[in-house]
Design a protein around this motif. Structure first.
Motif, mmCIF file in Angstrom:
data_model
loop_
_atom_site.group_PDB
_atom_site.id
_atom_site.type_symbol
_atom_site.label_atom_id
_atom_site.label_comp_id
_atom_site.label_asym_id
_atom_site.label_seq_id
_atom_site.Cartn_x
_atom_site.Cartn_y
_atom_site.Cartn_z
ATOM 1 N N TRP A 88 0.803 -1.216 0.000
ATOM 2 C CA TRP A 88 0.000 0.000 0.000
ATOM 3 C C TRP A 88 0.844 1.278 0.000
ATOM 4 O O TRP A 88 0.456 2.288 -0.592
ATOM 5 N N ASP A 89 1.985 1.282 0.650
ATOM 6 C CA ASP A 89 2.822 2.480 0.665
ATOM 7 C C ASP A 89 3.174 2.908 -0.753
ATOM 8 O O ASP A 89 3.133 4.109 -1.088
ATOM 9 N N HIS A 90 3.528 1.950 -1.592
ATOM 10 C CA HIS A 90 3.860 2.261 -2.984
ATOM 11 C C HIS A 90 2.613 2.688 -3.753
ATOM 12 O O HIS A 90 2.651 3.650 -4.531
ATOM 13 N N VAL A 91 1.500 1.981 -3.540
ATOM 14 C CA VAL A 91 0.242 2.332 -4.220
ATOM 15 C C VAL A 91 -0.182 3.741 -3.832
ATOM 16 O O VAL A 91 -0.570 4.549 -4.678
ATOM 17 N N PHE A 92 -0.092 4.062 -2.535
ATOM 18 C CA PHE A 92 -0.494 5.384 -2.066
ATOM 19 C C PHE A 92 0.347 6.493 -2.693
ATOM 20 O O PHE A 92 -0.177 7.551 -3.058
ATOM 21 N N SER A 93 1.645 6.266 -2.817
ATOM 22 C CA SER A 93 2.529 7.315 -3.340
ATOM 23 C C SER A 93 2.213 7.682 -4.788
ATOM 24 O O SER A 93 2.588 8.765 -5.250
ATOM 25 N N GLU A 94 1.494 6.806 -5.507
ATOM 26 C CA GLU A 94 1.133 7.080 -6.906
ATOM 27 C C GLU A 94 -0.378 7.138 -7.112
ATOM 28 O O GLU A 94 -0.859 7.155 -8.241
ATOM 29 N N LEU A 95 -1.131 7.189 -6.030
ATOM 30 C CA LEU A 95 -2.591 7.134 -6.104
ATOM 31 C C LEU A 95 -3.170 8.411 -6.710
ATOM 32 O O LEU A 95 -2.944 9.509 -6.185
ATOM 33 N N PRO A 96 -3.941 8.326 -7.789
ATOM 34 C CA PRO A 96 -4.614 9.515 -8.336
ATOM 35 C C PRO A 96 -5.730 9.963 -7.384
ATOM 36 O O PRO A 96 -6.523 9.142 -6.919
ATOM 37 N N VAL A 97 -5.766 11.263 -7.103
ATOM 38 C CA VAL A 97 -6.779 11.822 -6.205
ATOM 39 C C VAL A 97 -7.503 12.949 -6.938
ATOM 40 O O VAL A 97 -6.887 13.902 -7.412
ATOM 41 N N ARG A 98 -8.822 12.809 -7.037
ATOM 42 C CA ARG A 98 -9.655 13.825 -7.701
ATOM 43 C C ARG A 98 -10.482 14.554 -6.654
ATOM 44 O O ARG A 98 -10.914 13.967 -5.659
ATOM 45 N N ILE A 99 -10.700 15.836 -6.880
ATOM 46 C CA ILE A 99 -11.389 16.678 -5.910
ATOM 47 C C ILE A 99 -12.675 17.232 -6.509
ATOM 48 O O ILE A 99 -12.667 17.754 -7.632
ATOM 49 N N GLU A 100 -13.760 17.119 -5.779
ATOM 50 C CA GLU A 100 -15.027 17.759 -6.110
ATOM 51 C C GLU A 100 -15.416 18.636 -4.935
ATOM 52 O O GLU A 100 -15.618 18.138 -3.826
ATOM 53 N N ALA A 101 -15.498 19.934 -5.165
ATOM 54 C CA ALA A 101 -15.792 20.859 -4.067
ATOM 55 C C ALA A 101 -16.985 21.737 -4.411
ATOM 56 O O ALA A 101 -17.200 22.100 -5.572
ATOM 57 N N ASP A 102 -17.743 22.058 -3.374
ATOM 58 C CA ASP A 102 -18.880 22.955 -3.516
ATOM 59 C C ASP A 102 -18.839 23.938 -2.354
ATOM 60 O O ASP A 102 -18.703 23.523 -1.190
ATOM 61 N N PHE A 103 -18.954 25.217 -2.658
ATOM 62 C CA PHE A 103 -18.811 26.239 -1.635
ATOM 63 C C PHE A 103 -19.782 27.383 -1.880
ATOM 64 O O PHE A 103 -19.968 27.811 -3.024
ATOM 65 N N LYS A 104 -20.391 27.882 -0.808
ATOM 66 C CA LYS A 104 -21.337 28.983 -0.904
ATOM 67 C C LYS A 104 -20.996 30.075 0.113
ATOM 68 O O LYS A 104 -20.671 29.786 1.269
ATOM 69 N N ILE A 105 -21.064 31.338 -0.336
ATOM 70 C CA ILE A 105 -20.922 32.486 0.557
ATOM 71 C C ILE A 105 -22.264 32.710 1.247
ATOM 72 O O ILE A 105 -23.294 32.864 0.584
ATOM 73 N N ARG A 106 -22.276 32.731 2.570
ATOM 74 C CA ARG A 106 -23.516 32.925 3.314
ATOM 75 C C ARG A 106 -23.651 34.313 3.910
ATOM 76 O O ARG A 106 -24.721 34.909 3.908
ATOM 77 N N LYS A 107 -22.567 34.838 4.472
ATOM 78 C CA LYS A 107 -22.638 36.143 5.128
ATOM 79 C C LYS A 107 -21.512 37.042 4.620
ATOM 80 O O LYS A 107 -20.413 36.563 4.357
ATOM 81 N N THR A 108 -21.823 38.320 4.528
ATOM 82 C CA THR A 108 -20.808 39.284 4.073
ATOM 83 C C THR A 108 -20.491 40.332 5.131
ATOM 84 O O THR A 108 -19.779 41.293 4.861
ATOM 85 N N GLY A 109 -21.031 40.180 6.329
ATOM 86 C CA GLY A 109 -20.748 41.121 7.398
ATOM 87 C C GLY A 109 -21.756 42.252 7.447
ATOM 88 O O GLY A 109 -22.673 42.357 6.624
ATOM 89 N N THR A 110 -21.586 43.148 8.417
ATOM 90 C CA THR A 110 -22.523 44.258 8.594
ATOM 91 C C THR A 110 -22.256 45.402 7.627
ATOM 92 O O THR A 110 -23.102 46.271 7.443
ATOM 93 N N VAL A 111 -21.075 45.414 7.007
ATOM 94 C CA VAL A 111 -20.744 46.423 5.990
ATOM 95 C C VAL A 111 -20.728 45.726 4.643
ATOM 96 O O VAL A 111 -20.047 44.713 4.459
ATOM 97 N N ILE A 112 -21.472 46.259 3.679
ATOM 98 C CA ILE A 112 -21.589 45.583 2.388
ATOM 99 C C ILE A 112 -20.367 45.849 1.515
ATOM 100 O O ILE A 112 -19.636 44.941 1.134
ATOM 101 N N ASP A 113 -20.126 47.114 1.170
ATOM 102 C CA ASP A 113 -18.980 47.459 0.327
ATOM 103 C C ASP A 113 -17.753 47.759 1.191
ATOM 104 O O ASP A 113 -17.891 48.178 2.342
ATOM 105 N N PRO A 114 -16.553 47.590 0.632
ATOM 106 C CA PRO A 114 -15.334 47.863 1.412
ATOM 107 C C PRO A 114 -15.183 49.334 1.738
ATOM 108 O O PRO A 114 -15.695 50.210 1.025
#
Length: 390
Positions: A353-379
Motif C-alpha cells: 500500500w505504501d507504494h500504491v499510495f505514493s502514486e494514487l490519483p486523487v480527484r477533488i469535487e468541491a462545492d462552496f457557498k458564501i452565506r454572510k458578508t458582514g454588517t458592511v456591504i462594500d469595502p
C-alpha cells in the motif's frame, strides 16, 4: 436454621459489602502530574513531570509557584518514573494528566515503547493530548511558565482545543486515538507540534506551530499551515478556518472564514487501477476586504465562490502531492476507505500500500457557498473613493 448459623451468615454478608476501598490513595501521598515531557537519548529515557504545587493557595513562601518540575532518567519509561520518588516524597499520579510532550528526536526513533507504558498503566485516563516538542528538548515545554493560566499544562490543553476549533491547523490527539491509528491498516497518524520562543535568555510562552507526520510509530516530517488546512479539509476534521483569496479583477486579498465544512472519501476501481475521490462541501463568510471589490456588483458572490473553490483545490492538491512524494505515509486514511468500501481490492493491495499510495490519483469535487458578508456591504476603500468624487 439455628440462631448461631443465622448470625454467622449476617456477619459474612456484611463483610462482603463492607470491604472498603482497598486500593485507596490519600491525597497527601500523591503528586498530581498535569504534564509530562519524555526524551530518549542513547537508549536512556528522560522524564520531566509538571506537578501541581500542593502548597498553592496557602500562606507560604512556596505557594506562589503553581507547579514544580521533577526529572529523572532510566533505561525504560517505568524505570524513570519510579526514580522520581527519590526526589519527591509523593507518588507521581498520572490520572489528572492534561498533555504528554514527546521530544522530536525520540519521535523520529519511534514511540511504541512510550505508548506501551501509558496504555498499560491503570491510573492513566484517555482525556489528555499527545504533542511533539519541535525544539531543543531538556524539558523546555513543561518548564515554561504561562500568564493566562496558572497551570501551564492547562494552557497547552486549551490552546490545542481553541486552535483546532478556530484556526484549523492543529489536531487534538488522545492516547487511545494515537495507539489505534498506528496499528490500523491503511491510515497513519499526525500529532500537533509545539515550540518555545526566546526573548533574550527568557523562554516565552509555548506556541503551537504545525502537524507532524508519522509512518507507523515514527515521525517522518512536517506539514506547514496551509498543508495542515488541506489535510483537515480531506479528513473532515475542520470546524472552521480562514483562507485568503485574491480579489477578483482587483489587486489585494479577501479573508474568507470557512464554516460547516464536510468531506466524504470514495474509492474508485477500474480494472487494476485505484483512485480516490474527495468530495468537500462548505460555507463561508466574508471577514475582510483589502481591495475595492464591491459585493453589491452582479454575480459578486459567484466570483468569490469560484476563488474560494480554487483555493480549496490548491490546498488539497498540494498537501496530497507533498505527502505522497516526501513521506509516502497515508495520513488521509485512503487505504482505510478502500478497506471499508472495496475489501477484496484492499486485500490484494494492502501489502504494497505504501507504494500504491505514493502514486494514487486523487480527484477533488468541491462545492462552496458564501452565506454572510458582514454588517458592511462594500469595502471602506470603495466608500472613501465615492465620498471623494462627490
Amino acid at each position: 436454621m439455628s440462631k448461631r448459623v443465622l448470625i454467622n451468615l449476617i456477619i459474612l454478608s456484611f463483610m462482603t459489602i463492607s470491604t472498603g476501598c482497598w486500593s485507596r490513595k490519600e491525597l497527601s501521598e500523591l503528586a498530581l502530574a498535569q504534564a509530562v515531557e519524555i526524551e530518549e537519548v542513547n537508549g536512556i529515557y528522560h522524564i520531566y513531570a509538571q506537578v501541581v504545587n500542593p502548597m498553592m493557595g496557602k500562606k507560604s513562601a512556596s505557594s506562589d509557584v503553581p507547579v514544580i518540575i521533577y526529572e529523572a532518567s532510566g533505561k525504560t519509561v517505568m524505570d524513570a518514573f519510579r526514580k522520581l520518588t527519590t526526589k519527591t516524597p509523593r507518588t507521581i499520579y498520572l490520572s489528572h494528566l492534561r498533555v504528554m510532550v514527546i521530544d522530536e528526536s525520540a519521535a523520529k526513533r519511534g514511540i511504541r515503547t512510550i505508548l506501551d507504558f501509558f496504555m498499560r498503566n491503570h491510573e492513566v485516563r484517555n482525556d489528555f493530548y499527545l504533542i511533539l516538542n519541535k525544539g531543543s528538548g531538556k524539558g523546555e515545554i513543561v518548564r515554561t511558565s504561562t500568564t493566562l493560566e496558572k497551570i501551564p499544562a492547562n494552557y497547552l490543553f486549551q490552546s490545542i482545543q481553541m486552535s483546532e476549533r478556530i484556526w484549523g491547523t492543529t489536531k487534538g490527539v488522545t492516547l487511545d486515538e494515537m495507539a489505534s491509528t498506528i496499528v490500523s491498516p491503511g491510515k497513519e497518524a499526525v500529532l500537533t507540534a509545539v515550540k518555545t520562543n526566546y526573548s533574550g535568555k527568557r523562554m516565552k510562552e509555548p506556541q503551537l506551530i504545525s502537524l507532524g507526520v508519522f509512518k507507523k510509530d515514527r515521525l517522518v516530517g512536517w506539514l506547514n499551515d496551509d498543508e495542515s488546512k488541506g489535510y483537515k479539509l480531506i479528513t473532515g476534521n475542520l470546524d472552521r478556518t480562514v483562507v485568503n483569496v485574491p480579489c477578483p479583477k482587483e489587486t489585494g486579498n479577501l479573508s474568507i472564514e470557512l464554516v460547516r465544512v464536510h468531506s466524504k472519501l470514495k474509492s474508485r476501481v477500474q480494472g487494476d487501477k485505484v483512485s480516490m475521490l474527495v468530495q468537500i462541501r462548505g460555507e463561508g463568510n466574508v471577514e475582510e476586504i483589502n481591495c475595492g471589490y464591491e459585493l453589491t456588483a452582479p454575480d459578486a458572490n459567484v466570483a468569490l465562490e469560484k476563488a474560494v473553490l480554487a483555493k480549496i483545490n490548491q490546498l488539497v492538491t498540494e498537501v496530497v502531492k507533498h505527502v505522497q512524494k516526501n513521506f509516502g505515509s497515508d495520513i488521509f486514511g485512503f487505504g482505510e476507505v478502500l478497506h471499508q468500501q472495496k475489501p477484496k481490492v484492499w486485500n490484494r493491495l494492502s501489502k504494497n500500500w505504501d507504494h500504491v499510495f505514493s502514486e494514487l490519483p486523487v480527484r477533488i469535487e468541491a462545492d462552496f457557498k458564501i452565506r454572510k458578508t458582514g454588517t458592511v456591504i462594500d469595502p471602506i476603500s470603495s466608500e472613501m473613493e465615492k465620498s471623494k468624487g462627490q
